[in-house]
Design a protein around this motif. Sequence first.
Motif, short mmCIF file in Angstrom:
data_model
loop_
_atom_site.label_atom_id
_atom_site.label_comp_id
_atom_site.label_asym_id
_atom_site.label_seq_id
_atom_site.Cartn_x
_atom_site.Cartn_y
_atom_site.Cartn_z
N GLY A 198 0.78 -1.23 0.00
CA GLY A 198 0.00 0.00 0.00
C GLY A 198 0.81 1.27 0.00
N PHE A 199 2.13 1.17 -0.19
CA PHE A 199 3.00 2.35 -0.16
C PHE A 199 3.56 2.70 -1.54
CE2 PHE A 199 2.97 1.10 4.25
CZ PHE A 199 2.97 2.31 4.93
N GLY A 200 3.01 2.16 -2.59
CA GLY A 200 3.51 2.46 -3.92
C GLY A 200 2.55 1.94 -4.98
N TRP A 201 2.87 2.24 -6.23
CA TRP A 201 2.02 1.84 -7.35
C TRP A 201 2.59 0.62 -8.04
CZ3 TRP A 201 -2.38 4.51 -7.32
CH2 TRP A 201 -2.38 5.79 -6.77
N GLU A 202 1.70 -0.22 -8.53
CA GLU A 202 2.11 -1.37 -9.33
C GLU A 202 2.34 -0.88 -10.76
OE1 GLU A 202 3.00 -4.29 -8.84
OE2 GLU A 202 2.33 -4.82 -6.82
N THR A 203 3.60 -0.65 -11.08
CA THR A 203 3.94 -0.06 -12.38
C THR A 203 3.45 -0.91 -13.54
OG1 THR A 203 5.90 0.93 -11.36
CG2 THR A 203 5.82 0.88 -13.76
N ALA A 204 3.58 -2.23 -13.42
CA ALA A 204 3.17 -3.11 -14.51
C ALA A 204 1.68 -2.98 -14.80
CB ALA A 204 3.52 -4.56 -14.16
N ILE A 205 0.87 -2.88 -13.75
CA ILE A 205 -0.58 -2.74 -13.94
C ILE A 205 -0.90 -1.39 -14.57
CG2 ILE A 205 -2.80 -2.60 -12.74
CD1 ILE A 205 -1.75 -4.54 -10.69
N LEU A 206 -0.23 -0.33 -14.10
CA LEU A 206 -0.48 1.00 -14.66
C LEU A 206 -0.16 1.05 -16.15
CD1 LEU A 206 1.02 3.30 -11.85
CD2 LEU A 206 -1.38 2.75 -12.24
N GLU A 207 0.97 0.46 -16.53
CA GLU A 207 1.37 0.50 -17.93
C GLU A 207 0.46 -0.33 -18.82
OE1 GLU A 207 5.40 -0.73 -17.77
OE2 GLU A 207 6.17 1.25 -17.19
N ASP A 208 -0.15 -1.37 -18.26
CA ASP A 208 -1.07 -2.21 -19.04
C ASP A 208 -2.42 -1.53 -19.26
OD1 ASP A 208 0.77 -4.19 -19.35
OD2 ASP A 208 0.05 -5.40 -17.67
N LEU A 209 -2.88 -0.75 -18.24
CA LEU A 209 -4.23 -0.22 -18.28
C LEU A 209 -4.35 1.24 -18.72
CD1 LEU A 209 -5.59 -1.73 -14.93
CD2 LEU A 209 -5.82 -2.67 -17.24
N LEU A 210 -3.29 2.01 -18.56
CA LEU A 210 -3.37 3.44 -18.79
C LEU A 210 -2.45 3.89 -19.92
CD1 LEU A 210 -3.30 4.67 -15.07
CD2 LEU A 210 -5.28 4.03 -16.43
N VAL A 211 -2.77 5.04 -20.47
CA VAL A 211 -1.91 5.66 -21.47
C VAL A 211 -0.69 6.23 -20.76
CG1 VAL A 211 -3.80 6.16 -23.04
CG2 VAL A 211 -3.19 7.82 -21.28
N PRO A 212 0.41 6.51 -21.49
CA PRO A 212 1.65 6.97 -20.84
C PRO A 212 1.49 8.20 -19.96
CG PRO A 212 2.09 6.30 -23.09
CD PRO A 212 0.61 6.22 -22.92
N TRP A 213 0.73 9.21 -20.45
CA TRP A 213 0.59 10.41 -19.63
C TRP A 213 -0.18 10.12 -18.35
CZ3 TRP A 213 -4.09 12.36 -18.15
CH2 TRP A 213 -5.21 11.97 -18.88
N GLY A 214 -1.13 9.16 -18.42
CA GLY A 214 -1.86 8.76 -17.22
C GLY A 214 -0.97 8.06 -16.22
N VAL A 215 -0.08 7.20 -16.72
CA VAL A 215 0.87 6.52 -15.84
C VAL A 215 1.75 7.54 -15.13
CG1 VAL A 215 2.82 4.92 -15.78
CG2 VAL A 215 0.87 4.45 -17.27
N GLN A 216 2.20 8.54 -15.86
CA GLN A 216 3.07 9.56 -15.29
C GLN A 216 2.35 10.36 -14.21
OE1 GLN A 216 4.47 12.55 -18.08
NE2 GLN A 216 6.51 12.48 -17.17
N LEU A 217 1.09 10.71 -14.46
CA LEU A 217 0.34 11.47 -13.47
C LEU A 217 0.08 10.65 -12.20
CD1 LEU A 217 -2.34 13.35 -15.63
CD2 LEU A 217 -0.42 14.35 -14.39
N VAL A 218 -0.24 9.38 -12.37
CA VAL A 218 -0.50 8.52 -11.21
C VAL A 218 0.76 8.37 -10.37
CG1 VAL A 218 -1.11 6.20 -10.47
CG2 VAL A 218 -2.41 7.29 -12.29
N GLN A 219 1.89 8.14 -11.03
CA GLN A 219 3.14 7.93 -10.30
C GLN A 219 3.64 9.19 -9.61
OE1 GLN A 219 5.68 6.25 -13.37
NE2 GLN A 219 5.24 4.16 -12.68
#
Length: 529
Positions: A198-219
């Motif tokens: 619960g202290f970070g984002w699952e990068t692999a899931i973000l990259e599979d589900l979101l567009v690049p700019w969305g991944v960047q904003l979430v991270q």
Amino acid sequence: MLLGMCIALEESLYLGLPSSMGRNKATTLGYLKEKLRKRLQAWGTKFLSRAGKEILIKTVAQALPSYAMSVFLLPLEIIRDMESMMAKYWWQSSSNSPSSIHWMSWKRLYGHKSKGARYFPHGSFLTATIGPNPSFIWHSILEAQSLVKQGSRWVVGDGKNVSILGEPWLSDVENPLIISNYPSLHNAKVCNLLSMDGFGWETAILEDLLVPWGVQLVQSIPFQSQPGEDVLTWLNDSSGIYTVRSAYKLLQQLSGDFTLDASAEDKFWKKLWQHKTPPKMKNLYGCRNHSSCPCFLSSGCCYQSCVLVAVCWALWNARNDKVWQNKSVGVESIVVSATNYLNQWHIAQKSSNELLFSGYIPGDGAEQWNAPIDSSIKVNVDAAVFSDSSSYGVGFVARDRGGLLVEGGIKLFHGSKTPEVAEAIGVREALSWITDHPWTNVTLETDCLSVVQAMRSSMSMVLMFGKVISECKTLFHALHNVSFYFVKRSTNIVAHSFVRAAISHPDHRFNLDNVPVELLPCLVTELIV
């Protein structure tokens, strides 16, 4: 009989309750229904709104049998009859039309409000619609819905209460929503994107589900040291709490009447109105054609113009004094009086009375760096936002009573943050850094006034800025040997230089051995000065 007491009858009451209870309990306790019936009949002749009826039923009608219920178990027959009378009173439109349609069962009516509301039982105010048969009050409240939507943001804690789609939880001001047609994201919560701890984002899931700019904003969304519940906050105030002032400013921004990037003229007028000058002097000054004004000769034009106005008022007040006192008016006497007025104005400019109105305390507002006394250590902290690289850095330096640099540190963070939040994070990192050192007495200085005011305020702030301030307060109160002050930007130049060095050393703290060579002359020059 000897005491002269009469025998109580079966229907008599003692302390408001039946003195005896026969076989027919419904008859004995029937007086409760009669009391309620009379009370409802009296209310029926008054014109009351739904809200008025609700208050009367809750506070009076439902309270009538509570005393008897503390002693007796009321028969179901009495309970049903009393509920029927209250429901009839609730649904009847007027006293002239006793018959009415009961649109909802009493079981639904006495449900707790936390289980839902009339206008949005399966959602929130942000997702509510106008609905059938709306009242004028609901129309009025819903008028502000679009504004509240644009100014509201979720501060992610554990992510269990925030939907991935349709909820404003991204850090981008203009695009706070995740836009995606991926089927698995529907009805999914933000917690589904977090790592197991619960202290970070699952990068692999973000990259599979979101567009690049969305991944960047979430991270770019930071995590607290102790994640709590998700909080819906107001973006346009540092406290995260809705205020009429901030909502009005947001309306101006949306209509194009107000911009965050003020022009040079806007900055001038803001500086003029904030100047420590009597309002009559500020109103006297009205020259808008700056190029033709003789006062605008240097960067100190605002001060020069205020001095000119002060001289004018000094002469005018001196002249009035002489006239009102019926004395002979001479040029020399007016000049002497005007000089006294002008001296008073200069004293006011140098006065420290402003500390009473700005939240300052003695020791704040230093314009140049002063060495600590005795064996103390002075730590300066600063932050910088690098818009070109979507990152921000913080830096802190410790110096002794001789002004010598003891140690320094920097840290670079990825993501987009407001300068205010970056400065608060810098103070948090500096306090954490001080915790790791055996210093007995430390003075911490920052050039961010909003952070200092928030640290000294007892107001609860729920925005990300407030969350970081809360962490700062926890660290600060645990360190009993730290004093906290506000200083001018010129005092913080060494800390600011360390922040710029964060670009070269992005992922770790460092000591003086790691300072880039090109930075050393700047540090040495500052120390010598």
